[in-house]
Design a protein around this motif. Structure first.
Motif, short mmCIF file in Angstrom:
data_model
loop_
_atom_site.label_atom_id
_atom_site.label_comp_id
_atom_site.label_asym_id
_atom_site.label_seq_id
_atom_site.Cartn_x
_atom_site.Cartn_y
_atom_site.Cartn_z
N ASP A 294 0.82 -1.21 0.00
CA ASP A 294 0.00 0.00 0.00
C ASP A 294 0.85 1.26 0.00
N VAL A 295 1.86 1.27 0.83
CA VAL A 295 2.72 2.46 0.94
C VAL A 295 3.52 2.65 -0.34
N VAL A 297 2.65 1.81 -3.30
CA VAL A 297 1.73 2.34 -4.31
C VAL A 297 1.45 3.81 -4.06
N ASP A 298 1.21 4.16 -2.80
CA ASP A 298 0.92 5.56 -2.45
C ASP A 298 2.07 6.48 -2.85
N LEU A 299 3.31 6.02 -2.66
CA LEU A 299 4.48 6.86 -2.92
C LEU A 299 5.04 6.68 -4.33
N ASP A 300 4.31 5.93 -5.17
CA ASP A 300 4.73 5.71 -6.57
C ASP A 300 6.15 5.13 -6.66
N SER A 329 -5.70 -4.13 -1.85
CA SER A 329 -5.28 -2.73 -1.82
C SER A 329 -6.24 -1.85 -2.62
N ARG A 333 -8.97 1.02 -1.07
CA ARG A 333 -9.05 2.40 -1.57
C ARG A 333 -10.42 2.69 -2.18
N GLU A 336 -12.89 3.26 0.49
CA GLU A 336 -12.69 4.59 1.07
C GLU A 336 -13.34 5.67 0.21
N ASN A 387 -12.39 10.32 -8.80
CA ASN A 387 -11.54 9.56 -7.88
C ASN A 387 -11.34 8.13 -8.38
N LEU A 391 -7.83 6.58 -9.46
CA LEU A 391 -7.37 5.31 -8.88
C LEU A 391 -7.03 4.31 -9.97
N LYS A 394 -3.75 5.22 -11.54
CA LYS A 394 -2.65 4.92 -10.64
C LYS A 394 -2.28 3.44 -10.71
#
Length: 818
Positions: A294-295, A297-300, A329, A333, A336, A387, A391, A394
């Motif tokens: 997850d992290v 992916v969040d930080l590319d 994951s 998202r 959310e 969104n 997503l 991403k």
């Protein structure tokens, strides 16, 4: 004197026996002395022919056994001497803990072994040349190894034995461990030792000393090391660092195998790394707090994700674990996004949201038109879709850049998006609203490629929804408003979107939508003919523009809101009806003013303004035409005079009296319209603009009640579609079991919605009652009743009727003077 010549081959006779020449003791004494000289590296002073003759004579005179055993004894004696002088002194002391010193001691022992091996093989090569006759005659006759093979056996017996064997294995393992700890070792020394052990076979079979002794020891030591290493890295590293360390371990072990270990050791060694560094820790690494998937992916962190994919794909359980975490994951998202949308919408009254749309322009500079932003509920719909698209972008980037466009990962991605998108029951409406907003104003200033990209992204999200029939209903409503109100930015973009929907869902999905475009084109031609018709007759006071719509194409119904037209508008409508019926017989026109709009010029106290209002608003304003400034009309009087439904009347009165441009005054003042209110004309109205557009306060996202009504209509249509599908299948198959029929119906309807098996069963029962099907005696299958004359038409599959048309978009232009 005659001479004769002998024919045939000349025979070389062996030398005659002379006692002085064949003395066994003397021959062996001289030969053994020369062999010792060979072992002492003095072969250059010896005669090859002489030594060959010694060995030849001994074999020739039946002393081959003495020669063979004697040479083996001399070789063993020399090997023992070399071991004591070269190898034993090189044994590591074992007292030092310094890795560098340990490396030097291990290297010294392995190089000593290599020197002894080179010395031994060099000597055996010379002896093999001298004893060729013995190898050719004696060894084969007595079934013993040739002298070279015997020399290898002797080396194995006298060198590869305890304690030398243990020290050699320990030295190799020590050097490997030292290199794994990050120090530099002499790889050539280990490689030379491995080469020696690979040339020594056990009992002359295929198994070498390396495979018997060294490889198992290396694998056991590696098992122990990497078992501890995996736990240590898991405790001390975050996920990206763990993956980098593991990748480095794989690379180093591969390099180790390539440089100095046997190539066949690489496979088992790799399995050990996979088991202890990957298989046992897959879930722990990918779900590591603050650094897992997850992290990343969040930080590319695409490089780290690529490394994760590369390593996980090495082991059988890696890809299932990665797919599961990848899907989880996305689902997290997506939920959310759904939760955020639901939370923002909870407690937000739709009417308040509508009013906010009308009030958004307060405080802005005068002269501006309606606010660019819609009501909060529309903003939520657009935000939700955007969104989801963000997503998708991403994770598409992760999939292509890091996961090498893996098909299994793509399948998990699609499943996750389909799952969370369909968890939002408003998804079909939201997606349709997103398309509507973009095709109305979101595509201005964009190139054709950019427009196509937006539509492609929208189709991507549309592809995931299972209730495509619900989307169709919403899309038809929004498309109808765009066409009737002329709000579409690009006709090419509209048709492009239609083409994409047709590719996705087939021609039946877009058949009615295409009919709407056709009606717009026909209406344009009709209005041109109507204007020519007016040139020859007395034209009505009001100029109107009419759109004639085929009832089966458009989403409006007979129950759409209507009203009582003022006389001036009624005359204009009658004029068009007379013209239209003169051209088309057998048709019926039903006026639908709910989507019409009008341009009206109103005289206020200071100046005139050209105001664009809805048809209902025009009907309301015309009631104030002959009233004085101090006269007013109550809500009930307006309702009685116009017959506009309460909901529509309140919305339009809000637009005229409570929004930015207050054409009417509400008594008492307030934001909401109540049945007890009264209204008067606002003669004091001022505005710097000549032209004003009064937007109707409208709920762009359905209310709970409207959504329930829409859902009921969708369910009704699904009942018809399910029954039509059942009849179509049974007409073709004649006989099917219950399960086969349910499965086939589900398969055929899946492109529009996911039918419930219980609903299918109910529809089957209904068709049995109406004698389209019959239940067989086994109670588990059905027959199609051929005797029933089949005229089974349902709205979804019916052909569009041209014998009924509605008029929706009616534009008026009149001059209204106060």
């Amino acid at each position: 004197m005659a001479s004769t010549r002998r024919t045939g081959k000349t025979k070389i006779k062996p030398p005659r026996k002379h006692e002085s020449e064949v003395s066994l003791d003397e021959t062996w004494s001289r030969l053994s002395t020369n062999i010792r000289e060979i072992h002492n590296q003095n072969a250059s002073n010896l005669s090859f022919e002489e030594n060959y003759r010694f060995a030849y004579n001994m074999v020739l005179y039946k002393n081959g056994g003495v020669l063979y055993k004697g040479v083996c004894g001399l070789v063993a004696e020399n090997i023992d001497r070399l071991a004591q002088s070269e190898i034993v002194p090189a044994f590591p002391s074992g007292s030092s803990k310094d890795p560098v010193q340990q490396s030097q001691e291990g290297e010294s022992l392995l190089r000593a072994l290599k020197r002894v091996w080179d010395d031994h093989t060099g000597n055996m090569s010379k002896l093999r040349d001298i004893l060729k006759y013995m190898d050719r005659v004696y060894t084969k006759a007595n079934d013993v190894p040739e002298i070279w093979d015997a020399g290898l056996d002797l080396f194995l017996k006298h060198i590869i034995r305890p304690p030398i064997q243990d020290h050699i294995t320990s030295a190799v393992l020590s050097l490997i461990q030292i290199e794994r700890d990050g120090y530099v070792i002499s790889r050539s020394a280990v490689k030379e030792c491995v080469g020696v052990l690979l040339q020594l076979s056990v009992d002359h079979d295929a198994k070498t000393v390396y495979k018997r002794d060294l490889e198992p020891a290396v694998l056991i030591a590696s098992e122990t090391f990497y078992s501890a290493e995996g736990k240590r890295l898991l405790e001390t590293c975050d996920a990206p660092e763990y993956l980098r360390r593991v990748e480095a371990r794989f690379d180093s072990e591969q390099a180790r195998t390539d440089h100095y270990l046997y190539s066949q050791t690489g496979g088992p060694l790799r399995k050990i790394l996979e088991r202890h560094l990957l298989t046992h820790n897959l879930s722990a690494v990918i779900s590591m707090p603050n650094s897992g998937l997850d992290v990343m992916v969040d930080l590319d962190k695409f490089d780290d994700l690529k490394r994760l994919y590369y390593l996980f794909s090495m082991v059988p359980s890696g890809m299932p674990t990665l797919r599961r975490s990848f899907k989880d994951s996305i689902l997290r998202r997506g939920r959310e996004i759904n939760l955020a949308s639901a939370s923002l919408e909870t407690g937000q009254d739709m009417d308040d949201g509508d009013l906010n749309e009308a009030e958004t322009t307060k405080g802005k500079e005068k002269g501006q038109g309606r606010a660019a932003t819609g009501p909060p509920t529309l903003a939520l719909a657009l935000k939700w879709v955007q969104n989801v698209l963000d997503l998708k972008d991403k994770f598409d980037c992760v999939w292509t850049r890091s996961f090498d466009s893996n098909r299994e990962a793509e399948s998990s991605l699609n499943e996750a998006f389909e799952d969370f998108i369909n968890l939002n029951e408003k998804a079909p409406e939201y997606i349709s609203l997103f398309v509507d907003e973009n095709l109305k104003k979101g595509l201005k200033g964009k190139t054709d490629m950019e427009v196509d990209a937006v539509l492609d992204k929208t189709i991507t999200v549309f592809r995931y929804i299972t209730e495509k029939d619900a989307f169709e209903r919403y899309y038809k409503n929004h498309l109808a408003k765009r066409l009737l109100l002329g709000r579409s930015v690009s006709d090419d973009a509209e048709r492009g979107m239609l083409a994409k929907l047709k590719v996705e869902c087939g021609y039946q999905f877009t058949q009615k939508l295409e009919g709407m475009f056709h009606d717009m084109k026909i209406s344009t031609d009709t209005m041109q003919a109507y204007r020519k018709y007016l040139e020859g007759v007395s034209a009505p006071e009001v100029e109107i523009s009419v759109t004639v719509m085929t009832s089966t194409f458009w989403p409006m119904s007979h129950s759409s809101a209507s009203c009582i037209f003022p006389e001036i508008l009624t005359r204009a409508c009658k004029s068009f009806e007379h013209f239209y019926f003169s051209r088309h017989s057998g048709r019926r026109l039903a006026w639908q003013p709910s989507l019409g709009n009008a341009d009206v010029r109103i005289q206020f106290k200071t100046r005139k303004h050209d105001v664009n209002v809805s048809t209902f608003a025009l009907v309301i304003l015309l009631l104030f035409e002959n009233l004085t400034d101090d006269e007013f009309l109550t809500y009930e009087e307006l309702k009685t005079a116009t017959s506009i439904p309460d909901t529509e009347l309140q919305r339009h009165l809000q637009s005229l009296a409570c929004a930015k441009f207050k054409i009417l005054k509400k008594h008492p003042p307030g934001r909401d319209v109540h049945p007890s209110d009264s209204f008067s004309f606002n003669n004091e109205f001022t505005c710097p603009m000549q032209k004003i557009k009064i937007s109707t306060v409208s709920a762009k996202v359905e209310t709970t009640k409207e959504r329930r009504e829409t859902r009921d209509r969708i369910e009704e249509e699904r009942h018809h579609q399910t029954e039509a599908c059942i009849v179509r299948i049974m007409k073709d198959r004649k006989h099917l079991t219950h399960n086969e029929l349910v499965n086939e119906v589900t398969r055929q309807l899946a492109s529009r919605f996911q039918p419930n098996p219980q609903n299918i069963k109910k529809r089957i029962e209904g068709l049995i009652d109406r004698e389209y099907l019959e239940r067989c005696e086994d109670r588990k299958s059905y027959n199609y009743l051929v005797r029933v004359y089949h005229l089974f038409m349902f709205p979804f599959f019916s052909l569009p009727s041209r014998h009924e048309a509605w008029i929706h978009n009616t534009k008026y232009f009149t001059r209204h003077h106060k």
